[in-house]
Design an enzyme around this catalytic site. Sequence first.
Site, short mmCIF file in Angstrom:
data_model
loop_
_atom_site.label_atom_id
_atom_site.label_comp_id
_atom_site.label_asym_id
_atom_site.label_seq_id
_atom_site.Cartn_x
_atom_site.Cartn_y
_atom_site.Cartn_z
N GLU A 5 16.20 9.61 14.19
CA GLU A 5 16.95 8.35 13.85
C GLU A 5 17.56 8.41 12.38
O GLU A 5 19.00 7.64 12.07
CB GLU A 5 15.65 7.88 13.83
CG GLU A 5 15.51 5.88 12.91
CD GLU A 5 14.03 5.54 12.60
OE1 GLU A 5 14.35 4.09 12.27
OE2 GLU A 5 13.11 6.59 12.03
N ASP B 7 0.71 -0.97 10.66
CA ASP B 7 1.24 -1.44 9.37
C ASP B 7 2.39 -2.57 9.83
O ASP B 7 3.34 -3.09 8.55
CB ASP B 7 1.36 -0.26 8.31
CG ASP B 7 1.83 0.40 8.59
OD1 ASP B 7 2.39 1.12 10.05
OD2 ASP B 7 2.64 1.27 8.07
N HIS C 106 4.52 0.45 15.41
CA HIS C 106 3.15 0.98 14.31
C HIS C 106 2.24 -0.15 13.73
O HIS C 106 2.63 -1.17 13.77
CB HIS C 106 4.12 1.28 12.70
CG HIS C 106 4.88 2.65 12.73
ND1 HIS C 106 5.01 3.60 12.51
CD2 HIS C 106 5.66 2.12 13.30
CE1 HIS C 106 5.24 4.69 12.78
NE2 HIS C 106 7.03 3.92 13.56
N GLY D 274 7.61 8.80 8.35
CA GLY D 274 8.28 9.20 6.91
C GLY D 274 9.31 9.26 6.66
O GLY D 274 10.41 9.35 8.16
N HIS E 255 9.07 11.55 15.34
CA HIS E 255 9.52 11.00 15.00
C HIS E 255 11.42 11.94 14.48
O HIS E 255 11.11 13.01 13.82
CB HIS E 255 9.50 10.08 13.64
CG HIS E 255 8.94 8.64 13.35
ND1 HIS E 255 7.61 8.42 13.83
CD2 HIS E 255 9.25 7.35 13.14
CE1 HIS E 255 7.33 7.70 14.00
NE2 HIS E 255 8.20 6.58 13.76
#
Length: 376
Positions: free
Chosen positions: A212, A25, A23, A182, A209
């Site tokens: 997880e 960020d 990522h 997110g 995603h």
Amino acid sequence: MTSLATDITFDIRALPKVSLHDHLDGGLRPATIIELADAVGHQLPSTDPVALGQWFRDSADSGSLVRYLETFDHTIAVMQTREGLARVAQEFVEDLADDGVVYGEVRWAPEQHLTGGLSLDDAVEAVQEGLDAGVEAVAARGRTIQVGQLITAMRHADRGQEIAELAVRHRDRGAVGFDIAGAENGFPPARFADAFTYLAQHQFPATVHAGEAAGIDSIVDALVSGRAQRLGHGVRIAEDITVEFDDDGGSDAGVGMVTLGRVAAWVRDRGIPLEICPSSNLQTGAIEAFGKDIASHPIDLLYQLGFNITVNTDNRLMSGVSLTDEFELLVETFDYDLDDLLDLTLNAVEAAFLPLDSRTALAELIAQGYDGTGGA
């Protein structure tokens, strides 16, 4: 340098690598955060680079989701201008190259970087400007790296279609794929079904995603509603695997039988790539059903069973790791050798969102990098 039981000594950092789950960020340099924060008037926990880097790592290891998420408040805050985005992107590429990465996909959510007045397209163009500058800087040092953007939509927002269209709009200007990120629980890929259909209609690849923070149902929805070509993390697919042990009461009980559930078998048999992030999975509790240390991580089980495993970092700043560190962790924990590292890297090559001829050329580059080390 790392030495294995086979008496092969090699430098993992020098090996060519492929990064698919990293990522933007989550990979800033602490010194850069401090400079950019000063320019925009954002207050940080510390203005000392060493102390700030430690704060990020401690927050990631705190066991508090609130504190973990707070770390991104600080990085995103300094990435709201064209200059800030471009600088962070350039340094991101340079840091990847210093770690031996020759191909990297950089994922980030443009919708989180608009408070400074940028439009979605402005933000994507600023990041691409930085990525291009990073590639040029690496080339000036006599090295090669190729990068692409994974344009991400936030699961809790309702901009999936808009972000999908943004990604397709920039497909010939640096964007190579789409992602949603997110909060996984409560925000399934089904919320973005129309966006994923749009991407499929435009032959634009997606990774999702899943597996997880949530389990098997999340993975199924990523494959069905998300039409995912890859699973971001996906580590909890191991919850659909039953392992029985031969237990005669001794300390050397071995594995007796392994049974794959229907979903696990589907993912394995079709070679759907898993973007495993070992250190991050441990920090976020993604593998808590299996244990609390890296030796309990199911990555080795999945690898030995023939799943399509790729190794990644997730957030290099927060986890305090590089891809080299993650490979070294696998070597130390599971006694992986050069052949294993090569297999894992070639898995990532095959999973990359690149045309076939580009993946073929990349695989040849990887093999050349291993030639002479004992791994090819």
